[in-house]
Design an enzyme around this catalytic site. Sequence first.
Site, mmCIF file in Angstrom:
data_model
loop_
_atom_site.group_PDB
_atom_site.id
_atom_site.type_symbol
_atom_site.label_atom_id
_atom_site.label_comp_id
_atom_site.label_asym_id
_atom_site.label_seq_id
_atom_site.Cartn_x
_atom_site.Cartn_y
_atom_site.Cartn_z
ATOM 1 N N GLU A 1 2.146 10.543 -13.433
ATOM 2 C CA GLU A 1 2.837 9.184 -13.699
ATOM 3 C C GLU A 1 4.386 8.647 -13.469
ATOM 4 N N ILE B 1 -7.529 10.552 -9.308
ATOM 5 C CA ILE B 1 -8.231 10.050 -10.544
ATOM 6 C C ILE B 1 -8.244 11.458 -11.550
ATOM 7 N N THR B 2 -7.665 11.620 -12.863
ATOM 8 C CA THR B 2 -8.075 12.831 -13.706
ATOM 9 C C THR B 2 -8.848 12.126 -14.304
ATOM 10 N N THR C 1 6.291 10.235 -9.089
ATOM 11 C CA THR C 1 7.439 11.340 -9.005
ATOM 12 C C THR C 1 8.807 11.395 -9.278
ATOM 13 N N PHE D 1 -8.372 6.854 -14.986
ATOM 14 C CA PHE D 1 -7.440 5.363 -15.186
ATOM 15 C C PHE D 1 -7.174 5.386 -13.599
ATOM 16 N N THR E 1 -3.732 5.066 -8.272
ATOM 17 C CA THR E 1 -2.911 5.797 -6.712
ATOM 18 C C THR E 1 -5.085 5.119 -5.906
ATOM 19 N N ALA F 1 1.956 6.643 -21.057
ATOM 20 C CA ALA F 1 2.071 8.124 -20.601
ATOM 21 C C ALA F 1 2.725 8.795 -20.044
HETATM 22 P P1 TGC Z 1 8.123 -4.261 -9.591
HETATM 23 O O1 TGC Z 1 7.926 -6.015 -8.381
HETATM 24 O O2 TGC Z 1 9.557 -4.080 -9.632
HETATM 25 O O3 TGC Z 1 6.977 -5.439 -10.686
HETATM 26 C C1 TGC Z 1 5.661 -5.406 -10.806
HETATM 27 C C2 TGC Z 1 5.394 -6.064 -11.633
HETATM 28 O O4 TGC Z 1 5.317 -4.759 -12.708
HETATM 29 C C3 TGC Z 1 6.233 -5.220 -13.980
HETATM 30 N N1 TGC Z 1 7.152 -4.374 -14.615
HETATM 31 C C4 TGC Z 1 7.480 -3.540 -15.357
HETATM 32 N N2 TGC Z 1 6.104 -3.505 -16.565
HETATM 33 C C5 TGC Z 1 6.015 -3.008 -17.653
HETATM 34 N N3 TGC Z 1 6.454 -1.714 -17.071
HETATM 35 C C6 TGC Z 1 7.194 -1.341 -16.388
HETATM 36 N N4 TGC Z 1 7.752 0.025 -16.551
HETATM 37 C C7 TGC Z 1 7.452 -2.207 -15.211
HETATM 38 N N5 TGC Z 1 7.795 -1.986 -14.321
HETATM 39 C C8 TGC Z 1 7.821 -2.955 -13.257
HETATM 40 C C9 TGC Z 1 7.249 -6.286 -13.225
HETATM 41 O O5 TGC Z 1 8.033 -7.327 -14.209
HETATM 42 C C10 TGC Z 1 7.002 -7.181 -12.174
HETATM 43 O O6 TGC Z 1 5.840 -7.955 -13.448
HETATM 44 P P2 TGC Z 1 5.403 -9.488 -13.098
HETATM 45 O O7 TGC Z 1 4.212 -10.040 -13.817
HETATM 46 O O8 TGC Z 1 6.687 -10.000 -13.519
HETATM 47 O O9 TGC Z 1 5.137 -9.343 -11.946
HETATM 48 O O10 TGC Z 1 7.456 -3.280 -8.461
HETATM 49 P P3 TGC Z 1 7.225 -2.755 -7.525
HETATM 50 O O11 TGC Z 1 6.257 -2.966 -6.894
HETATM 51 O O12 TGC Z 1 8.680 -2.786 -7.183
HETATM 52 O O13 TGC Z 1 7.114 -1.153 -8.317
HETATM 53 C C11 TGC Z 1 8.277 -0.495 -8.856
HETATM 54 C C12 TGC Z 1 8.058 0.674 -9.099
HETATM 55 C C13 TGC Z 1 8.029 1.742 -8.095
HETATM 56 C C14 TGC Z 1 8.810 1.684 -10.492
HETATM 57 C C15 TGC Z 1 6.649 1.134 -9.607
HETATM 58 O O14 TGC Z 1 5.658 0.637 -9.184
HETATM 59 C C16 TGC Z 1 5.541 3.120 -9.713
HETATM 60 O O15 TGC Z 1 6.379 3.322 -10.939
HETATM 61 N N6 TGC Z 1 5.533 3.169 -9.201
HETATM 62 C C17 TGC Z 1 4.822 4.462 -9.631
HETATM 63 C C18 TGC Z 1 3.573 4.751 -9.283
HETATM 64 C C19 TGC Z 1 2.783 5.237 -10.419
HETATM 65 O O16 TGC Z 1 3.935 6.660 -11.014
HETATM 66 N N7 TGC Z 1 1.785 6.401 -10.860
HETATM 67 C C20 TGC Z 1 0.960 6.622 -12.074
HETATM 68 C C21 TGC Z 1 -0.804 6.638 -11.629
HETATM 69 S S1 TGC Z 1 -0.941 7.702 -13.279
HETATM 70 C C22 TGC Z 1 -1.115 8.553 -13.446
HETATM 71 O O17 TGC Z 1 -0.284 9.497 -12.416
HETATM 72 C C23 TGC Z 1 -2.114 9.358 -14.464
HETATM 73 S S2 TGC Z 1 -1.824 11.229 -14.147
HETATM 74 C C24 TGC Z 1 -2.513 12.225 -15.750
HETATM 75 C C25 TGC Z 1 -1.561 11.728 -16.932
HETATM 76 O O18 TGC Z 1 -1.002 11.504 -16.987
HETATM 77 O O19 TGC Z 1 -1.312 12.772 -17.606
HETATM 78 P P1 FAD Z 2 3.411 9.648 -1.765
HETATM 79 O O1 FAD Z 2 3.661 7.988 -3.035
HETATM 80 O O2 FAD Z 2 2.762 9.571 -0.756
HETATM 81 O O3 FAD Z 2 4.965 10.094 -2.112
HETATM 82 C C1 FAD Z 2 5.440 11.370 -1.350
HETATM 83 C C2 FAD Z 2 6.614 12.294 -1.499
HETATM 84 O O4 FAD Z 2 7.333 10.778 -0.838
HETATM 85 C C3 FAD Z 2 7.134 12.042 -2.758
HETATM 86 O O5 FAD Z 2 8.171 12.758 -3.026
HETATM 87 C C4 FAD Z 2 7.733 10.575 -4.028
HETATM 88 O O6 FAD Z 2 8.786 10.579 -4.603
HETATM 89 C C5 FAD Z 2 8.568 9.949 -2.003
HETATM 90 N N1 FAD Z 2 8.871 8.993 -1.855
HETATM 91 C C6 FAD Z 2 7.466 8.050 -2.165
HETATM 92 N N2 FAD Z 2 8.617 6.691 -2.546
HETATM 93 C C7 FAD Z 2 9.837 6.748 -1.728
HETATM 94 C C8 FAD Z 2 10.713 5.811 -1.796
HETATM 95 N N3 FAD Z 2 10.760 5.031 -1.822
HETATM 96 N N4 FAD Z 2 11.793 6.441 -1.354
HETATM 97 C C9 FAD Z 2 12.297 7.491 -1.878
HETATM 98 N N5 FAD Z 2 11.444 8.922 -1.295
HETATM 99 C C10 FAD Z 2 9.940 8.190 -1.707
HETATM 100 N N6 FAD Z 2 -3.434 8.408 -10.243
HETATM 101 C C11 FAD Z 2 -3.802 7.237 -11.310
HETATM 102 O O7 FAD Z 2 -3.888 6.547 -10.802
HETATM 103 N N7 FAD Z 2 -5.000 8.256 -11.950
HETATM 104 C C12 FAD Z 2 -4.852 9.588 -12.629
HETATM 105 O O8 FAD Z 2 -5.585 9.947 -13.474
HETATM 106 C C13 FAD Z 2 -4.502 9.965 -11.679
HETATM 107 N N8 FAD Z 2 -4.316 11.469 -12.622
HETATM 108 C C14 FAD Z 2 -3.192 12.419 -11.301
HETATM 109 C C15 FAD Z 2 -3.786 14.379 -11.591
HETATM 110 C C16 FAD Z 2 -3.287 14.726 -10.767
HETATM 111 C C17 FAD Z 2 -3.498 16.657 -10.750
HETATM 112 C C18 FAD Z 2 -1.991 14.812 -9.543
HETATM 113 C C19 FAD Z 2 -1.607 15.823 -8.441
HETATM 114 C C20 FAD Z 2 -2.163 13.099 -9.423
HETATM 115 C C21 FAD Z 2 -2.921 12.495 -10.598
HETATM 116 N N9 FAD Z 2 -2.471 10.368 -9.898
HETATM 117 C C22 FAD Z 2 -3.046 10.007 -10.424
HETATM 118 C C23 FAD Z 2 -1.728 10.078 -8.790
HETATM 119 C C24 FAD Z 2 -0.537 10.612 -8.900
HETATM 120 O O9 FAD Z 2 0.211 9.128 -9.591
HETATM 121 C C25 FAD Z 2 0.195 10.485 -7.568
HETATM 122 O O10 FAD Z 2 0.534 11.124 -6.739
HETATM 123 C C26 FAD Z 2 1.383 9.738 -7.447
HETATM 124 O O11 FAD Z 2 1.911 8.475 -7.806
HETATM 125 C C27 FAD Z 2 2.538 10.227 -6.635
HETATM 126 O O12 FAD Z 2 1.544 9.038 -4.860
HETATM 127 P P2 FAD Z 2 1.484 10.131 -3.489
HETATM 128 O O13 FAD Z 2 1.149 11.095 -4.281
HETATM 129 O O14 FAD Z 2 1.068 9.286 -2.634
HETATM 130 O O15 FAD Z 2 2.849 10.754 -3.086
#
Ligand code: TGC
Ligand code: FAD
Length: 394
Positions: free
Chosen positions: A370, A170-171, A372, A136, A139, A249
């Site tokens: 998922e 990306i995992t 921070t 997936f 990022t 997730a």
């Molecule tokens: P925002 O403008 O608030 O929303 C954009 C659109 O998304 C909708 N929405 C959601 N829908 C479902 N669930 C949620 N939790 C939602 N939050 C927002 C919202 O309604 C809107 O929809 P539409 O159709 O009206 O446009 O979004 P934003 O750009 O201000 O961002 C909000 C924020 C910061 C919370 C979001 O960007 C966020 O969660 N950032 C963190 C990113 C993150 O968690 N990345 C993870 C990547 S995957 C990964 O890490 C896999 S690790 C491997 C493993 O799981 O083991």
């Molecule tokens: P940044 O976004 O650069 O953040 C750096 C620091 O700034 C953090 O402490 C953060 O909390 C802080 N910060 C950022 N914004 C703000 C704010 N507005 N206010 C205050 N503090 C803030 N992603 C995928 O899409 N798919 C995957 O399968 C996947 N697997 C992963 C596996 C591993 C082992 C790891 C480590 C990461 C993986 N990720 C994956 C990515 C992961 O989701 C991102 O690392 C994570 O979302 C944080 O993004 P970043 O590392 O760019 O940190």
Amino acid sequence: MSTAPTAPFDLIVVDSLLTDDERLLRDTVADFATRELAPNIAGWYEDGTLPVSDLAPKLGDLGVLGMHLEGYGCAGASATEYGLACMEIEAVDSGLRSLVSVQGSLAMFAIHHWGSEEQKEHYLPGMAAGSTVGCFGLTEPDAGSDPANMRTRATRDGDDWVLTGTKMWITNAPVADVAVVWARTEDGYAGFIVDTDTEGFSAPEITRKLSLRASVTGEIVLDGCRVPDARRLPHVHSLRGPLTCLNEARYGIIFGALGAARDALSTALGYVSTRQVFDSPLSSFQLTQAKLADMAVELDKSYLLALQLGRLKDAGELAPHQISVGKLNSTRVALEITRECRTLLGASGITLEYSPLRHANNLESVLTYEGTAEMHQLTIGQALTGEQAFRNRS
Ligand code: TGC
Ligand code: FAD
């Protein structure tokens, strides 16, 4: 290593709140984890690798890949059962739970929730069986917490889309058969199902990790990668697409991280009962018991919270900010417990003979991916105040 589910520190008998079916499922996964995963984990971690293509079919046979999805070869389990499965798998290692999360909650869920009927029938049965491995890609190098800022572009060209950009961290990307990739389009965002043998797709591995070593992590490089429109997820055009998958997730992590903490506590409890210091068992000292008591209380409270969130999810009532409450709490508590357990093991705690430091190292990733801890604080803050504080106002 102990993955015993009914460890002695379930002081308030949270297990009694489970149904017989939930306990059976939990015990089945725990048995598999103890037999198939636990004996190998220290070696995989030390080598910095995971035999994903061997493990995925075994996890598929067990029924945990996309287990909370209905149809298409998926088990159709409850959310609580899915959480319990994550807990037992992460009791061995967070990297293993990551494999299950990314396959089921991210790649499969994206197709199940946002895909066409043809896409679901084409991809999901193989993914549920573990013969097709998914990843997936959300990022990017310059867009992690803020995926709205992604640079990956999808440009329409006749019946195709051309994808250009780089995904990071990306995992499973280097070993995946199929990637769900999110890109910016002219009028929003879109998700694409990309077969990884498509020209213009490559996934170099990211090495030298100090955390989540028993997990394969990579980049995704899209260099004019051409994908037919039939492989675009048709039902979503905004960030709602990936964020809906993240909810799934993140939910699994609420339970999973507590599995890692439970295993660390179980390991420490065993160690202090046999280790002699100052002519007495380490367990007989008040400072040791204070540490153990505090950790058991935090673990039990967190398990209760996880179960409440599981019940809300099964009732279809779990809101994103409630998932943030659980993800923030479980990862923080688990990190604190695993670090504290390491102190009880003294120097022995820095080796791979014992699990606490391996879990603690992994949990640094779990705290970050998922969303921070800070992203979840801000999500909860927004729910409390009605004010978004993710972006500075200009
Ligand atoms: P925002 O403008 O608030 O929303 C954009 C659109 O998304 C909708 N929405 C959601 N829908 C479902 N669930 C949620 N939790 C939602 N939050 C927002 C919202 O309604 C809107 O929809 P539409 O159709 O009206 O446009 O979004 P934003 O750009 O201000 O961002 C909000 C924020 C910061 C919370 C979001 O960007 C966020 O969660 N950032 C963190 C990113 C993150 O968690 N990345 C993870 C990547 S995957 C990964 O890490 C896999 S690790 C491997 C493993 O799981 O083991
Ligand atoms: P940044 O976004 O650069 O953040 C750096 C620091 O700034 C953090 O402490 C953060 O909390 C802080 N910060 C950022 N914004 C703000 C704010 N507005 N206010 C205050 N503090 C803030 N992603 C995928 O899409 N798919 C995957 O399968 C996947 N697997 C992963 C596996 C591993 C082992 C790891 C480590 C990461 C993986 N990720 C994956 C990515 C992961 O989701 C991102 O690392 C994570 O979302 C944080 O993004 P970043 O590392 O760019 O940190």
